[in-house]
Design an enzyme around this catalytic site. Structure first.
Site, PDB file in Angstrom:
ATOM      1  N   GLU A  53     -70.672 -26.384 -37.922  1.00  0.00           N
ATOM      2  CA  GLU A  53     -70.935 -24.947 -37.817  1.00  0.00           C
ATOM      3  C   GLU A  53     -70.174 -24.254 -38.936  1.00  0.00           C
ATOM      4  O   GLU A  53     -68.937 -24.306 -38.991  1.00  0.00           O
ATOM      5  CB  GLU A  53     -70.411 -24.392 -36.490  1.00  0.00           C
ATOM      6  CG  GLU A  53     -71.180 -24.821 -35.269  1.00  0.00           C
ATOM      7  CD  GLU A  53     -70.621 -24.175 -34.000  1.00  0.00           C
ATOM      8  OE1 GLU A  53     -69.816 -23.221 -34.096  1.00  0.00           O
ATOM      9  OE2 GLU A  53     -70.984 -24.634 -32.909  1.00  0.00           O
ATOM     10  N   ASP A  64     -63.841 -13.993 -31.123  1.00  0.00           N
ATOM     11  CA  ASP A  64     -62.931 -15.015 -31.626  1.00  0.00           C
ATOM     12  C   ASP A  64     -61.493 -14.765 -31.194  1.00  0.00           C
ATOM     13  O   ASP A  64     -61.061 -13.624 -31.086  1.00  0.00           O
ATOM     14  CB  ASP A  64     -62.994 -15.084 -33.155  1.00  0.00           C
ATOM     15  CG  ASP A  64     -64.376 -15.496 -33.634  1.00  0.00           C
ATOM     16  OD1 ASP A  64     -64.911 -16.462 -33.065  1.00  0.00           O
ATOM     17  OD2 ASP A  64     -64.914 -14.858 -34.539  1.00  0.00           O
TER      18      ASP A  64
END
Length: 268
Positions: A53, A64
């Protein structure tokens, strides 16, 4: 898979040939530099990561955790740009793994949806993970993905209703991303709720179901690999890169890869 380089094809191949779950690794492009991040992605593949990824640095990364936020901020400070993702994709594909881009939708929108899809395909990439895009709002992306034969990977979580789970599974191609913890990535460890989420997803999804958020160690990777089709690791790779450069990334990939291979799989 029309293109033959798709993510589902790779995940199914490791299941068929080795009877195991796939190991999927995430790193943001541009951290510590564009060249450094590309080298680290190659190191992940060398260490045994099956799918990479490629993260696009974003100035407001809501999902995140602090480790990835810090890394993406540094990447932005160093001048990382959206187009650098295509450089990374080419390197990963050359190293022998399918590559998907992981990004917040705003960046794609700004770049141009059709142009982004065309550029991913041209670089040899397999598709896109869109954590903050719902299938209902994705008409433009679904059309561009279909045109360029790209995987479109949507997320499901504990809170996803059965109706939405089915809708999301049907809209996805490549794999279904099961976000095992509510809230930000990389802080807590993966637990029983991840297994339950995968079970629910498998009831409606014909495509592979991969678990992300929270895996750090070979043992955790083995645990998740026993019930999921793929194990996604991000924060731990960023920490390894920060602490010891590409060689530390390769060592961690090797450990996690050994973990995935040691799993006694329920569905092998």
């Amino acid at each position: 898979m029309g293109s033959g380089h798709g993510v589902a094809a790779r995940i199914e191949a490791v299941r068929a040939q080795e009877g195991r779950a796939a190991l999927i690794g995430y790193l943001p492009v541009g951290f510590p530099t564009v060249e450094g991040s590309v080298e680290a992605m190659r190191a992940m593949v060398a260490g045994g990561v099956d799918v990479v990824e490629v993260g696009l640095p974003y100035s407001d990364p809501l999902m995140d955790g602090p480790v990835i936020q810090r890394a993406t901020q540094q990447a932005l400070d160093n001048g990382a740009r959206t187009r650098d993702a295509f450089t990374a994709i080419r390197a990963v594909v050359e190293a022998g793994a399918p590559a998907v881009v992981m990004t917040y939708w705003n960046l794609i929108d700004r770049y141009g949806v059709e142009r982004f899809a065309a550029d991913i395909a041209e670089a040899g990439g397999s598709g896109l993970i869109t954590p903050d895009l719902l299938p209902d709002d994705a008409e433009e992306w679904l059309a561009a993905a279909a045109k360029h034969d790209l995987d479109r990977i949507f997320l499901v979580a504990q809170t996803t209703t059965p109706e939405r789970m089915k809708l999301t599974a049907e809209a996805s191609r490549g794999f279904l991303y099961a976000a095992s913890l509510m809230g930000v990535t990389g802080v807590r460890s993966v637990g029983a709720e991840a297994r339950e989420l995968v079970t629910r997803a498998h009831e409606v999804a014909t495509l592979p179901v991969c678990v992300g958020l929270g895996v750090r160690t070979a043992q955790q990777a083995a645990d998740v690999a026993s019930y999921a089709d793929g194990v996604i690791v991000g924060t731990a790779f960023v920490q390894a890169l920060e602490a010891g450069g590409p060689s530390a990334v390769q060592d961690l990939a090797q450990e996690l890869s050994d973990g995935v291979r040691s799993a006694t799989s329920a569905n092998a």
